[in-house]
Write a protein that holds these residues in place. Structure first.
Motif, short mmCIF file in Angstrom:
data_model
loop_
_atom_site.label_atom_id
_atom_site.label_comp_id
_atom_site.label_asym_id
_atom_site.label_seq_id
_atom_site.Cartn_x
_atom_site.Cartn_y
_atom_site.Cartn_z
N LEU A 1 -5.68 0.97 -3.96
CA LEU A 1 -4.60 1.96 -4.02
C LEU A 1 -3.49 1.45 -3.13
O LEU A 1 -3.72 1.11 -1.96
N SER A 2 -2.28 1.36 -3.67
CA SER A 2 -1.16 0.84 -2.90
C SER A 2 -0.05 1.88 -2.84
O SER A 2 0.10 2.70 -3.74
N LEU A 3 0.71 1.82 -1.76
CA LEU A 3 1.88 2.69 -1.58
C LEU A 3 3.02 1.83 -1.08
O LEU A 3 2.87 1.07 -0.12
N SER A 4 4.16 1.92 -1.74
CA SER A 4 5.35 1.16 -1.36
C SER A 4 6.49 2.12 -1.07
O SER A 4 6.69 3.11 -1.80
N LEU A 5 7.23 1.85 -0.01
CA LEU A 5 8.43 2.62 0.33
C LEU A 5 9.59 1.65 0.40
O LEU A 5 9.57 0.72 1.22
N ILE A 6 10.58 1.84 -0.49
CA ILE A 6 11.70 0.90 -0.64
C ILE A 6 13.00 1.63 -0.35
O ILE A 6 13.27 2.69 -0.93
N ASP A 7 13.81 1.07 0.57
CA ASP A 7 15.13 1.65 0.85
C ASP A 7 16.20 0.60 0.58
O ASP A 7 15.91 -0.59 0.46
N ASP A 8 17.44 1.06 0.46
CA ASP A 8 18.57 0.15 0.20
C ASP A 8 19.43 -0.02 1.43
O ASP A 8 20.64 -0.23 1.33
N GLY A 9 18.80 0.05 2.61
CA GLY A 9 19.54 -0.10 3.86
C GLY A 9 19.87 -1.54 4.18
O GLY A 9 19.68 -2.45 3.36
N HIS A 10 20.35 -1.76 5.40
CA HIS A 10 20.79 -3.10 5.79
C HIS A 10 19.64 -4.01 6.22
O HIS A 10 19.85 -5.20 6.44
N GLY A 11 18.42 -3.47 6.37
CA GLY A 11 17.27 -4.31 6.69
C GLY A 11 17.32 -4.85 8.10
O GLY A 11 18.14 -4.46 8.93
N PHE A 12 16.41 -5.78 8.39
CA PHE A 12 16.35 -6.40 9.71
C PHE A 12 15.77 -7.80 9.56
O PHE A 12 15.13 -8.13 8.55
N ALA A 13 16.02 -8.63 10.56
CA ALA A 13 15.56 -10.03 10.52
C ALA A 13 14.10 -10.08 10.96
O ALA A 13 13.78 -9.80 12.12
N THR A 14 13.26 -10.42 10.04
CA THR A 14 11.82 -10.43 10.35
C THR A 14 11.42 -11.60 11.24
O THR A 14 10.32 -11.59 11.80
N ASP A 15 12.29 -12.63 11.34
CA ASP A 15 11.93 -13.78 12.18
C ASP A 15 12.36 -13.60 13.62
O ASP A 15 12.17 -14.48 14.46
N THR A 16 12.95 -12.46 13.95
CA THR A 16 13.34 -12.19 15.32
C THR A 16 12.11 -11.88 16.16
O THR A 16 11.27 -11.09 15.73
N PRO A 17 11.96 -12.48 17.34
CA PRO A 17 10.78 -12.18 18.17
C PRO A 17 10.68 -10.69 18.44
O PRO A 17 11.63 -10.03 18.82
N GLY A 18 9.48 -10.14 18.23
CA GLY A 18 9.24 -8.73 18.47
C GLY A 18 9.72 -7.83 17.37
O GLY A 18 9.68 -6.60 17.50
N ALA A 19 10.16 -8.40 16.22
CA ALA A 19 10.68 -7.57 15.15
C ALA A 19 9.63 -6.65 14.59
O ALA A 19 9.93 -5.56 14.11
N SER A 20 8.37 -7.08 14.60
CA SER A 20 7.30 -6.26 14.02
C SER A 20 6.42 -5.62 15.07
O SER A 20 5.31 -5.20 14.79
N ASP A 21 6.91 -5.55 16.32
CA ASP A 21 6.08 -5.03 17.40
C ASP A 21 6.46 -3.62 17.83
O ASP A 21 6.03 -3.16 18.88
N GLY A 22 7.31 -2.95 17.08
CA GLY A 22 7.69 -1.60 17.44
C GLY A 22 6.52 -0.64 17.31
O GLY A 22 5.54 -0.90 16.63
#
Length: 485
Positions: free
Chosen positions: A415-436
């Motif tokens: 079972l999968s769930l996806s949430l898609i927005d049309d915002g400005h996004g963020f740089a995933t290669d920035t250190p700590g980008a996924s650590d919030g």
């Protein structure tokens, strides 16, 4: 869109389980390291053992004939010396008893080694001279046989008649009185009808070969000990490496656990602060307002009949404000745990969440359900609902989006769930980008169900997708109906 995968292969409860996949993987890696080492050492040990035994046999086979040849040459030399010692008497042509006694006396004095001597028989098997066993002198030993029934004297006389040569036989050793293997050499004194002979006991040959075998066995044992030592050292090194790896991973896991505990505490405190603000800024102020209207109406009612009519509008406004307060309490309650999630299930709760979010923020929200749909465990429904809440909170606070799309899809396996927005996004290669905190909470919720969380973000927007296997029970989690978003 750049993509960052923020899933992990284990959660903390699973990592500490006796059947954790990582623990089984480490055990397999250790086995893959140790088993070939042990097999190789055993193969080397067997090869050393087999080659050592083969070399020992080949050495014995090569040295035995050499030792025998040396003994034969030694015997021939001794018999030649004895023949030369009696030559002045025997070759003088005399046949009288005095000459014969002189020859016997010369031969009796000739000795070599501890048990080296010469003996004389006539051709009928009578012993004429034996310096070490005088009790045999004068006896006829023609019928003397060894333990296996082989006639000893007859064979010696036969070899002398043939012109002389070597004869192996068994004879009692004078110094030990034990019957041992002996190599004899005989020749005929034809003019007198005698047989002159001597012999060498072969125990030293056997002892030499035995010493060689013992030395070969000692060398084999030494080599096997070296191989065993190398194997033990290598196994200890592998074990030490595995222990160091386990300690390092244990420390990393403890460090991650401490960080997670800190983030959980921070998240709880932030949630408590948010709830406190909402209660203070919303519900508390509304209740104060209701209290003000009721007090004003009460004052009008107690002031006299002429002011009763003025109390009605105040009561009406107080009732309206009380209804608003109830709505605010209901909104906070829905944010904590919507009853619709328990009553109608995940899909209806997502529809309700989308409408509520759209009404509050003004963003266009569409909710799409694909697949057969169905019922899932409360843990799965709660996890996906909380992840959606967290993702919508991030969209509201950070994305700057105009629309949001929520898509659920079910197939035979997940079972999968996806949430898609049309915002400005963020740089995933920035250190700590996924650590919030938000992303960390979503990640941990997905991992608790053995799921995977994937984030793809770029200038055109962000997609957060979580996939949960349908038939994998959660590990280390319990459904918590009071868990805040």
């Amino acid at each position: 869109m750049e993509e960052i995968r923020v899933t992990t292969q284990h959660d903390y409860a699973l990592a500490r389980s006796p059947e954790a996949p990582e623990r089984r993987l480490r055990r397999k890696i250790l086995l893959l390291a140790v088993v070939p080492l042990v097999v190789a050492c055993l193969a080397i040990a067997l090869s050393i053992l087999r080659q050592g035994k083969t070399l020992a046999r080949e050495e014995a086979a090569a040295v035995g004939p050499v030792l025998n040849a040396m003994k034969e040459a030694e015997l021939r030399h001794y018999i030649e010396l004895a023949r030369a010692a009696i030559a002045p008497i025997y070759d003088g042509g005399r046949n009288d008893e005095a000459a014969k006694d002189a020859v016997k006396a010369v031969l009796a004095r000739l000795e070599f080694g501890e048990d080296g001597y010469f003996f004389v028989y006539d051709m009928q098997g009578n012993n004429l001279m034996h310096p070490r066993q005088p009790e045999l002198v004068g006896r006829n030993l023609w019928e003397l046989r060894d333990a296996s029934g082989v006639p000893t004297i007859q064979r010696l006389l036969a070899k002398a008649r043939e012109g002389g040569g070597y004869v192996p036989y068994l004879w009692e050793r004078p110094s030990t009185h034990r019957t041992e293997q002996k190599l004899g050499y005989v020749l005929a004194l034809e003019r007198w009808g005698w047989m002159l002979g001597t012999g060498i006991y072969l125990d030293d040959v056997a002892q030499t070969l035995e010493r060689m075998q013992q030395e070969s066995a000692r060398q084999i044992d030494a080599n096997l000990t070296i191989v065993a030592g190398i194997a033990l050292v290598a196994a200890l090194l592998v074990a030490a490496g595995g222990l160091a790896l386990n300690i390092s991973e244990h420390r990393l896991a403890e460090n991650e656990l401490r960080q997670l505990a800190g983030k959980v505490v921070s998240s709880q405190e932030e949630e408590r602060a948010r709830l406190a603000r909402e209660l203070h800024d919303g519900v508390t102020q509304m209740l104060v307002s209701v209290k003000f209207f009721i007090e004003s109406a009460f004052n009008h009612l107690t002031a006299g009949s002429e002011r009763v009519a003025a109390a009605a509008p105040l009561l009406e406004r107080g009732v309206g404000r009380l209804n608003e307060t109830l709505g605010e309490v209901r909104r906070i309650s829905h944010a904590l745990r919507p009853a619709i999630l328990d009553d109608l299930g995940l899909l209806a709760a997502l529809d309700h969440l989308g409408r509520e979010f759209s009404g509050r923020t003004g963003l266009a929200v569409s909710v799409v359900h694909r697949g057969s749909g169905g019922e899932w465990s409360p843990a799965v429904a709660t996890t996906l609902f909380r992840i959606t809440q967290e993702a919508l909170c991030n969209v509201e606070c950070h994305a700057g989006a105009a629309s949001v799309r929520i898509v659920t899809e079910q197939n035979a396996h997940e079972l999968s769930l996806s949430l898609i927005d049309d915002g400005h996004g963020f740089a995933t290669d920035t250190p700590g980008a996924s650590d919030g905190i938000g992303l960390h909470n979503m990640r941990e919720r997905a991992v608790a169900l053995r799921g995977a969380l994937t984030i793809a973000s770029g200038p055109q927007g962000t997609e957060i997708r979580v996939a949960v296997p349908l038939f994998a029970p959660p590990h280390g989690t319990k459904e918590n109906h009071d868990d805040p978003a």
